[in-house]
Design a protein around this motif. Structure first.
Motif, PDB file in Angstrom:
ATOM      1  N   SER A  34       0.497  -1.542  -0.307  1.00  0.00           N
ATOM      2  CA  SER A  34      -0.199   0.329  -0.155  1.00  0.00           C
ATOM      3  C   SER A  34       0.604   1.508  -0.280  1.00  0.00           C
ATOM      4  CB  SER A  34      -1.266  -0.007   1.282  1.00  0.00           C
ATOM      5  OG  SER A  34      -0.035   0.182   2.345  1.00  0.00           O
ATOM      6  N   ILE A  35       2.140   0.858   0.861  1.00  0.00           N
ATOM      7  CA  ILE A  35       3.356   2.348   0.530  1.00  0.00           C
ATOM      8  C   ILE A  35       3.633   2.629  -0.464  1.00  0.00           C
ATOM      9  CG2 ILE A  35       5.021   3.458   1.642  1.00  0.00           C
ATOM     10  CD1 ILE A  35       4.713   2.330   4.047  1.00  0.00           C
ATOM     11  N   PHE A  36       3.541   1.661  -1.434  1.00  0.00           N
ATOM     12  CA  PHE A  36       4.486   1.660  -2.614  1.00  0.00           C
ATOM     13  C   PHE A  36       3.383   2.463  -3.626  1.00  0.00           C
ATOM     14  CE2 PHE A  36       7.345  -1.653  -1.427  1.00  0.00           C
ATOM     15  CZ  PHE A  36       8.345  -1.466  -1.937  1.00  0.00           C
ATOM     16  N   ARG A  37       1.816   1.797  -3.167  1.00  0.00           N
ATOM     17  CA  ARG A  37       1.196   2.535  -4.451  1.00  0.00           C
ATOM     18  C   ARG A  37       0.870   3.512  -4.019  1.00  0.00           C
ATOM     19  NH1 ARG A  37      -4.043  -2.108  -3.962  1.00  0.00           N
ATOM     20  NH2 ARG A  37      -3.167  -3.629  -5.408  1.00  0.00           N
ATOM     21  N   ILE A  38       0.581   4.949  -3.126  1.00  0.00           N
ATOM     22  CA  ILE A  38       1.081   5.281  -2.720  1.00  0.00           C
ATOM     23  C   ILE A  38       1.812   6.103  -3.235  1.00  0.00           C
ATOM     24  CG2 ILE A  38       1.037   7.095  -0.491  1.00  0.00           C
ATOM     25  CD1 ILE A  38      -0.460   4.968   0.510  1.00  0.00           C
ATOM     26  N   ILE A  39       3.202   6.160  -3.086  1.00  0.00           N
ATOM     27  CA  ILE A  39       4.634   6.605  -3.548  1.00  0.00           C
ATOM     28  C   ILE A  39       4.635   6.278  -5.347  1.00  0.00           C
ATOM     29  CG2 ILE A  39       6.907   5.721  -3.809  1.00  0.00           C
ATOM     30  CD1 ILE A  39       6.764   4.520  -1.223  1.00  0.00           C
ATOM     31  N   GLU A  44       3.089   9.151 -10.056  1.00  0.00           N
ATOM     32  CA  GLU A  44       2.842   9.880 -11.461  1.00  0.00           C
ATOM     33  C   GLU A  44       2.545  11.556 -11.545  1.00  0.00           C
ATOM     34  OE1 GLU A  44      -0.529   7.154 -11.337  1.00  0.00           O
ATOM     35  OE2 GLU A  44       0.944   5.176 -12.307  1.00  0.00           O
ATOM     36  N   LYS A  45       1.791  11.941 -10.577  1.00  0.00           N
ATOM     37  CA  LYS A  45       1.805  13.384 -10.794  1.00  0.00           C
ATOM     38  C   LYS A  45       2.857  14.105 -10.737  1.00  0.00           C
ATOM     39  CE  LYS A  45      -1.855  13.001  -6.833  1.00  0.00           C
ATOM     40  NZ  LYS A  45      -2.678  13.343  -5.739  1.00  0.00           N
TER      41      LYS A  45
END
Length: 85
Positions: A34-39, A44-45
């Motif tokens: 989940s942390i890697f997905r947030i990163i 991407e932004k």
């Protein structure tokens, strides 16, 4: 204590320990994913922002806006220094 009973107790304790260890590792892996997905979303932004800046630089629009911002900051500093005199 009989060796068979002590061996069984040892195996029960080890089984409970490894079950607890597997559960803890699973929780850690889920949190890491989940942390890697947030990163990844943040990257991407940032990537889209960098692409926007690159396109502005290629078109030359960034130069004029940055020059305008610099000149405005320069004149504001001069006004403040004149008020202090």
């Amino acid at each position: 204590m009989d060796t068979t009973i002590s061996t069984n107790v040892l195996f029960y304790i080890l089984a409970a320990f490894f079950a607890l260890l597997i559960v803890c590792l699973a929780i850690i892996v889920i949190c890491a994913i989940s942390i890697f997905r947030i990163i990844k979303r943040g990257v991407e932004k940032i990537e889209t922002d960098i692409d926007a800046v690159r396109s502005k630089l290629k078109n030359g629009g960034m130069l004029m806006s940055s020059l305008l911002v610099y000149l405005m900051a320069f004149f504001k500093k001069n006004k403040k220094s004149k008020k202090q005199d």
